[in-house]
Motif scaffolding. Structure first.
Motif, mmCIF file in Angstrom:
data_model
loop_
_atom_site.group_PDB
_atom_site.id
_atom_site.type_symbol
_atom_site.label_atom_id
_atom_site.label_comp_id
_atom_site.label_asym_id
_atom_site.label_seq_id
_atom_site.Cartn_x
_atom_site.Cartn_y
_atom_site.Cartn_z
ATOM 1 N N GLY A 178 0.781 -1.232 0.000
ATOM 2 C CA GLY A 178 0.000 0.000 0.000
ATOM 3 C C GLY A 178 0.810 1.277 0.000
ATOM 4 O O GLY A 178 0.255 2.358 0.029
ATOM 5 N N MET A 179 2.112 1.174 -0.020
ATOM 6 C CA MET A 179 2.960 2.360 -0.030
ATOM 7 C C MET A 179 3.182 2.817 -1.472
ATOM 8 O O MET A 179 3.256 2.012 -2.383
ATOM 9 N N GLY A 180 3.275 4.126 -1.673
ATOM 10 C CA GLY A 180 3.543 4.670 -3.004
ATOM 11 C C GLY A 180 5.010 4.560 -3.379
ATOM 12 O O GLY A 180 5.872 4.362 -2.520
ATOM 13 N N ARG A 181 5.279 4.693 -4.675
ATOM 14 C CA ARG A 181 6.666 4.669 -5.142
ATOM 15 C C ARG A 181 7.394 5.909 -4.641
ATOM 16 O O ARG A 181 6.802 6.974 -4.495
ATOM 17 N N LYS A 182 8.691 5.763 -4.362
ATOM 18 C CA LYS A 182 9.478 6.870 -3.832
ATOM 19 C C LYS A 182 10.746 7.062 -4.652
ATOM 20 O O LYS A 182 11.299 6.102 -5.191
ATOM 21 N N HIS A 183 11.207 8.316 -4.698
ATOM 22 C CA HIS A 183 12.473 8.602 -5.361
ATOM 23 C C HIS A 183 13.616 8.024 -4.532
ATOM 24 O O HIS A 183 13.718 8.285 -3.343
ATOM 25 N N ALA A 184 14.460 7.236 -5.177
ATOM 26 C CA ALA A 184 15.565 6.581 -4.481
ATOM 27 C C ALA A 184 16.928 7.120 -4.905
ATOM 28 O O ALA A 184 17.956 6.648 -4.439
ATOM 29 N N GLY A 185 16.957 8.102 -5.788
ATOM 30 C CA GLY A 185 18.220 8.655 -6.266
ATOM 31 C C GLY A 185 18.880 9.556 -5.236
ATOM 32 O O GLY A 185 18.295 9.922 -4.219
ATOM 33 N N CYS A 186 20.107 9.946 -5.539
ATOM 34 C CA CYS A 186 20.923 10.729 -4.620
ATOM 35 C C CYS A 186 20.814 12.227 -4.913
ATOM 36 O O CYS A 186 21.077 12.674 -6.036
ATOM 37 N N GLU A 187 20.440 12.993 -3.905
ATOM 38 C CA GLU A 187 20.306 14.447 -4.024
ATOM 39 C C GLU A 187 21.648 15.113 -4.319
ATOM 40 O O GLU A 187 21.729 16.058 -5.103
ATOM 41 N N HIS A 188 22.721 14.620 -3.714
ATOM 42 C CA HIS A 188 24.053 15.193 -3.941
ATOM 43 C C HIS A 188 24.506 14.960 -5.386
ATOM 44 O O HIS A 188 25.130 15.830 -5.998
ATOM 45 N N LEU A 189 24.185 13.797 -5.926
ATOM 46 C CA LEU A 189 24.530 13.504 -7.317
ATOM 47 C C LEU A 189 23.713 14.397 -8.247
ATOM 48 O O LEU A 189 24.239 14.914 -9.240
ATOM 49 N N PRO A 205 26.850 16.928 -17.940
ATOM 50 C CA PRO A 205 27.300 16.051 -19.024
ATOM 51 C C PRO A 205 26.212 15.917 -20.087
ATOM 52 O O PRO A 205 25.026 16.137 -19.813
ATOM 53 N N ALA A 206 26.596 15.536 -21.287
ATOM 54 C CA ALA A 206 25.611 15.295 -22.344
ATOM 55 C C ALA A 206 24.764 14.075 -21.985
ATOM 56 O O ALA A 206 23.565 14.041 -22.251
ATOM 57 N N PHE A 207 25.402 13.063 -21.367
ATOM 58 C CA PHE A 207 24.718 11.826 -20.994
ATOM 59 C C PHE A 207 25.116 11.416 -19.585
ATOM 60 O O PHE A 207 26.287 11.482 -19.223
ATOM 61 N N HIS A 208 24.142 10.982 -18.802
ATOM 62 C CA HIS A 208 24.411 10.379 -17.496
ATOM 63 C C HIS A 208 23.771 9.001 -17.521
ATOM 64 O O HIS A 208 22.551 8.877 -17.620
ATOM 65 N N VAL A 209 24.616 7.968 -17.436
ATOM 66 C CA VAL A 209 24.169 6.575 -17.524
ATOM 67 C C VAL A 209 24.305 5.925 -16.156
ATOM 68 O O VAL A 209 25.335 6.061 -15.495
ATOM 69 N N PHE A 210 23.262 5.206 -15.741
ATOM 70 C CA PHE A 210 23.258 4.559 -14.429
ATOM 71 C C PHE A 210 22.294 3.387 -14.482
ATOM 72 O O PHE A 210 21.710 3.086 -15.520
ATOM 73 N N GLY A 211 22.129 2.709 -13.373
ATOM 74 C CA GLY A 211 21.190 1.599 -13.249
ATOM 75 C C GLY A 211 20.668 1.575 -11.828
ATOM 76 O O GLY A 211 20.165 2.559 -11.332
ATOM 77 N N HIS A 212 20.843 0.454 -11.162
ATOM 78 C CA HIS A 212 20.505 0.224 -9.763
ATOM 79 C C HIS A 212 19.000 0.204 -9.484
ATOM 80 O O HIS A 212 18.507 -0.732 -8.887
ATOM 81 N N ILE A 213 18.257 1.215 -9.919
ATOM 82 C CA ILE A 213 16.805 1.228 -9.715
ATOM 83 C C ILE A 213 16.191 0.570 -10.947
ATOM 84 O O ILE A 213 15.908 1.224 -11.947
ATOM 85 N N HIS A 214 16.017 -0.740 -10.874
ATOM 86 C CA HIS A 214 15.609 -1.541 -12.027
ATOM 87 C C HIS A 214 14.295 -1.068 -12.631
ATOM 88 O O HIS A 214 14.134 -1.051 -13.854
ATOM 89 N N ALA A 264 19.395 -0.219 -16.480
ATOM 90 C CA ALA A 264 19.242 -1.460 -15.709
ATOM 91 C C ALA A 264 18.647 -2.536 -16.617
ATOM 92 O O ALA A 264 17.565 -2.372 -17.161
ATOM 93 N N SER A 265 19.373 -3.626 -16.796
ATOM 94 C CA SER A 265 18.934 -4.654 -17.747
ATOM 95 C C SER A 265 17.935 -5.636 -17.153
ATOM 96 O O SER A 265 17.223 -6.310 -17.884
ATOM 97 N N CYS A 266 17.880 -5.709 -15.841
ATOM 98 C CA CYS A 266 16.955 -6.648 -15.192
ATOM 99 C C CYS A 266 15.753 -5.913 -14.616
ATOM 100 O O CYS A 266 15.850 -4.740 -14.259
ATOM 101 N N THR A 267 14.658 -6.614 -14.498
ATOM 102 C CA THR A 267 13.481 -6.058 -13.839
ATOM 103 C C THR A 267 13.710 -6.080 -12.335
ATOM 104 O O THR A 267 14.684 -6.660 -11.844
ATOM 105 N N VAL A 268 12.803 -5.487 -11.588
ATOM 106 C CA VAL A 268 12.900 -5.474 -10.136
ATOM 107 C C VAL A 268 12.867 -6.902 -9.581
ATOM 108 O O VAL A 268 13.358 -7.173 -8.495
ATOM 109 N N ARG A 269 12.305 -7.848 -10.334
ATOM 110 C CA ARG A 269 12.256 -9.258 -9.916
ATOM 111 C C ARG A 269 13.468 -10.066 -10.383
ATOM 112 O O ARG A 269 13.509 -11.274 -10.238
#
Length: 132
Positions: free
Chosen positions: A48-59, A69-78, A95-100
């Motif tokens: 029952g909880m909503g989705r939340k931003h998990a990224g870094c504020e400092h980044l 930068p022209a491009f910022h590439v990352f993953g982690h949050i599938h 991110a190449s995989c799903t959350v599962r």
């Protein structure tokens, strides 16, 4: 457990110092996790909880206020897989995989335009800028 990205990162205060080390003239920035607010909405762990931003504020600050930068590439949050732009930077959650954990996301391919030289090249043996 550290915040600002979980077990894959350092505490936020330590991360701010890490992000300060990114050179200002980067065209493509590759980090493990996303900046806050860009392709970082995570599925909650409680019912029952909503989705939340998990990224870094400092980044986010380093990328959008200093480096640009022209491009910022990352993953982690599938579940944030995809691309978006703020008009200056294209953010790519690759991110190449799903959350599962199923590797079903196709690779994201992009072209990086060649930089224009900042000065005229010097021909060998000629011109006032030629080494002596």
């Amino acid at each position: 457990v550290p915040t600002c990205g979980g077990v894959f990162t350092k505490p936020p205060a330590a991360l701010a110092a890490v992000w300060q080390q990114i050179p200002d003239d980067v065209d493509v920035l590759l980090t493990h996790g996303p900046p806050r607010g860009h392709l970082d909405l995570a599925v909650p762990r409680g019912f029952g909880m909503g989705r939340k931003h998990a990224g870094c504020e400092h980044l986010l600050h380093a990328v959008t206020q200093r480096v640009r930068p022209a491009f910022h590439v990352f993953g982690h949050i599938h579940e944030g897989y995809g691309t978006e732009t703020d008009g200056a930077t294209t953010f790519i959650n690759a991110a190449s995989c799903t959350v599962r954990g199923q590797c079903t996301q196709p690779p994201i391919v992009f072209d990086v335009p060649a930089r224009h030289p900042t000065r005229e090249p010097v021909e060998a043996g000629g011109g006032p800028e030629a080494p002596r």
